[in-house]
Design a protein around this motif. Structure first.
Motif, PDB file in Angstrom:
ATOM      1  N   LYS A 135       0.991  -1.343   0.101  1.00 45.08           N
ATOM      2  CA  LYS A 135       0.096   0.040   0.060  1.00 45.08           C
ATOM      3  C   LYS A 135       0.860   1.239   0.027  1.00 45.08           C
ATOM      4  O   LYS A 135       0.484   2.196  -0.818  1.00 45.08           O
ATOM      5  N   LEU A 136       1.902   1.189   0.878  1.00 46.39           N
ATOM      6  CA  LEU A 136       2.872   2.375   0.817  1.00 46.39           C
ATOM      7  C   LEU A 136       3.391   2.680  -0.307  1.00 46.39           C
ATOM      8  O   LEU A 136       3.598   3.847  -1.055  1.00 46.39           O
ATOM      9  N   ALA A 137       4.114   1.481  -1.146  1.00 46.58           N
ATOM     10  CA  ALA A 137       4.582   1.374  -2.398  1.00 46.58           C
ATOM     11  C   ALA A 137       3.705   1.938  -3.482  1.00 46.58           C
ATOM     12  O   ALA A 137       4.145   2.908  -4.303  1.00 46.58           O
ATOM     13  N   SER A 138       2.413   1.747  -3.338  1.00 47.99           N
ATOM     14  CA  SER A 138       1.560   2.433  -4.341  1.00 47.99           C
ATOM     15  C   SER A 138       1.153   3.926  -4.078  1.00 47.99           C
ATOM     16  O   SER A 138       0.687   4.586  -4.974  1.00 47.99           O
ATOM     17  N   LEU A 139       1.095   4.072  -2.741  1.00 45.84           N
ATOM     18  CA  LEU A 139       0.578   5.573  -2.469  1.00 45.84           C
ATOM     19  C   LEU A 139       1.672   6.493  -2.706  1.00 45.84           C
ATOM     20  O   LEU A 139       1.428   7.694  -3.063  1.00 45.84           O
ATOM     21  N   ALA A 140       3.108   6.260  -2.451  1.00 37.54           N
ATOM     22  CA  ALA A 140       4.260   7.073  -2.346  1.00 37.54           C
ATOM     23  C   ALA A 140       4.292   7.923  -3.726  1.00 37.54           C
ATOM     24  O   ALA A 140       4.481   9.183  -3.251  1.00 37.54           O
ATOM     25  N   PRO A 141       4.242   7.511  -4.875  1.00 34.17           N
ATOM     26  CA  PRO A 141       4.499   8.169  -6.018  1.00 34.17           C
ATOM     27  C   PRO A 141       3.498   9.454  -6.075  1.00 34.17           C
ATOM     28  O   PRO A 141       3.702  10.445  -6.938  1.00 34.17           O
ATOM     29  N   GLY A 142       2.197   9.476  -5.487  1.00 32.60           N
ATOM     30  CA  GLY A 142       1.035  10.247  -5.533  1.00 32.60           C
ATOM     31  C   GLY A 142       1.683  11.618  -4.744  1.00 32.60           C
ATOM     32  O   GLY A 142       1.129  12.659  -5.082  1.00 32.60           O
ATOM     33  N   GLY A 143       2.459  11.578  -3.775  1.00 36.24           N
ATOM     34  CA  GLY A 143       3.143  12.598  -3.130  1.00 36.24           C
ATOM     35  C   GLY A 143       2.086  13.220  -2.071  1.00 36.24           C
ATOM     36  O   GLY A 143       2.372  14.375  -1.604  1.00 36.24           O
ATOM     37  N   ASP A 144       1.115  12.629  -1.777  1.00 34.60           N
ATOM     38  CA  ASP A 144       0.231  13.203  -0.682  1.00 34.60           C
ATOM     39  C   ASP A 144       0.794  12.890   0.869  1.00 34.60           C
ATOM     40  O   ASP A 144       0.629  11.690   1.338  1.00 34.60           O
ATOM     41  N   LYS A 145       1.570  13.955   1.341  1.00 37.48           N
ATOM     42  CA  LYS A 145       2.596  13.739   2.371  1.00 37.48           C
ATOM     43  C   LYS A 145       1.739  13.134   3.574  1.00 37.48           C
ATOM     44  O   LYS A 145       2.236  11.917   4.350  1.00 37.48           O
ATOM     45  N   ALA A 146       0.639  13.595   3.918  1.00 33.86           N
ATOM     46  CA  ALA A 146      -0.012  13.007   5.095  1.00 33.86           C
ATOM     47  C   ALA A 146      -0.599  11.935   4.844  1.00 33.86           C
ATOM     48  O   ALA A 146      -0.475  11.201   5.789  1.00 33.86           O
ATOM     49  N   ALA A 147      -1.063  11.294   3.570  1.00 33.45           N
ATOM     50  CA  ALA A 147      -1.635  10.035   3.434  1.00 33.45           C
ATOM     51  C   ALA A 147      -0.512   9.209   3.555  1.00 33.45           C
ATOM     52  O   ALA A 147      -0.596   7.943   4.147  1.00 33.45           O
ATOM     53  N   ILE A 148       0.729   9.496   3.186  1.00 38.49           N
ATOM     54  CA  ILE A 148       2.133   8.478   3.076  1.00 38.49           C
ATOM     55  C   ILE A 148       2.421   8.388   4.643  1.00 38.49           C
ATOM     56  O   ILE A 148       2.590   7.251   4.872  1.00 38.49           O
ATOM     57  N   GLY A 149       2.181   9.584   5.200  1.00 42.59           N
ATOM     58  CA  GLY A 149       2.682   9.424   6.642  1.00 42.59           C
ATOM     59  C   GLY A 149       1.955   8.453   7.366  1.00 42.59           C
ATOM     60  O   GLY A 149       2.555   7.652   8.229  1.00 42.59           O
ATOM     61  N   ALA A 150       0.558   8.537   6.996  1.00 42.33           N
ATOM     62  CA  ALA A 150      -0.254   7.653   8.007  1.00 42.33           C
ATOM     63  C   ALA A 150      -0.221   6.292   7.434  1.00 42.33           C
ATOM     64  O   ALA A 150      -0.184   5.262   8.299  1.00 42.33           O
ATOM     65  N   GLN A 151       0.246   5.927   5.987  1.00 39.43           N
ATOM     66  CA  GLN A 151       0.434   4.590   5.535  1.00 39.43           C
ATOM     67  C   GLN A 151       1.591   4.141   6.317  1.00 39.43           C
ATOM     68  O   GLN A 151       1.714   2.778   6.418  1.00 39.43           O
ATOM     69  N   ALA A 152       2.569   4.660   6.341  1.00 36.43           N
ATOM     70  CA  ALA A 152       4.038   4.574   6.888  1.00 36.43           C
ATOM     71  C   ALA A 152       3.832   4.037   8.189  1.00 36.43           C
ATOM     72  O   ALA A 152       4.413   3.165   8.965  1.00 36.43           O
ATOM     73  N   MET A 153       2.947   4.850   8.919  1.00 38.77           N
ATOM     74  CA  MET A 153       2.625   4.352  10.528  1.00 38.77           C
ATOM     75  C   MET A 153       1.941   3.244  10.478  1.00 38.77           C
ATOM     76  O   MET A 153       2.274   2.374  11.339  1.00 38.77           O
ATOM     77  N   ALA A 154       1.035   3.041   9.609  1.00 36.32           N
ATOM     78  CA  ALA A 154       0.174   1.629   9.472  1.00 36.32           C
ATOM     79  C   ALA A 154       1.295   0.563   9.411  1.00 36.32           C
ATOM     80  O   ALA A 154       1.206  -0.836   9.993  1.00 36.32           O
TER      81      ALA A 154
END
Ligand code: HEC
Length: 167
Positions: free
Chosen positions: A130-149
């Motif tokens: 999920k993190l790998a597919s989210l990261a290129p989008g550049g939404d820092k808040a969402a990526i940060g939340a997924q890194a936490m998950a």
């Protein structure tokens, strides 16, 4: 069952060394047949795997600490974690727990509740994907939340299956 005659350990060790010298070592030999003190390569392998996972996760957090994270780096590190997470389930043959006399933090619970352990490994596979597919989008808040998950998947497994030697 007839009892095996007790053999001096030094004999067993010399025999193992001799066999390894002749055959170049037998990768299929199980840990249980090895003399105590000889560390099965799979233990070093899984620890290296986790070290690489740990370094990649650190790099992800490092990027997220910056004002302008490098999202391509986060994506690459998440993919690396994903590939390595897929190997975890193969790195825990029987006879390689903390109770087998090896320097390892792998608790016996791994082998007592194997389905749970497998699910914990799969959770890291899923969260890192999920993190790998989210990261290129550049939404820092969402990526940060997924890194936490994803970090939750590390902690969830460590809490149950890894010896906590920091107390
Ligand atoms: C499915 C279970 C599981 C998951 C998921 C997991 N770990 Fe681990 N981890 C372990 C176990 C078990 C050990 C101990 C291995 C050993 O000592 O043989 C370990 C050890 C480690 C080590 C120490 C390696 C060493 O020997 O130096 C680090 C660092 C680490 N994990 C980081 C992480 C990070 C970061 C994550 C998440 C991104 C993670 N782990 C996810 C089970 C897990």
């Amino acid at each position: 069952m007839p009892r095996m005659p007790a053999r001096p350990l030094v004999f067993a060790a010399a025999l193992a060394a001799g066999l390894a010298a002749c055959s170049g070592g037998d990768a299929t030999e199980t840990a249980a047949t090895k003399p105590a003190g000889e560390v099965p390569p799979v233990i070093a392998e899984r620890q290296e795997n986790f070290k690489a996972i740990g370094a990649a996760f650190k790099a992800v957090r490092g990027e997220l600490d910056r004002d302008a994270p490098d999202f391509a780096t986060i994506a690459a590190k998440a993919s690396l974690i994903n590939a390595r997470a897929g190997q975890i389930a193969n790195h825990f043959p029987a006879g390689t727990s903390t109770e087998d006399g090896f320097k390892t933090e792998a608790l016996p619970a791994i082998w007592k509740t194997p389905a749970e352990f497998k699910a914990a490994a799969q959770m890291l596979v899923d969260e890192s994907a999920k993190l790998a597919s989210l990261a290129p989008g550049g939404d820092k808040a969402a990526i940060g939340a997924q890194a936490m998950a994803m970090g939750g998947a590390c902690k969830g497994c460590h809490d149950k299956f890894r010896l906590d030697d920091e107390k």
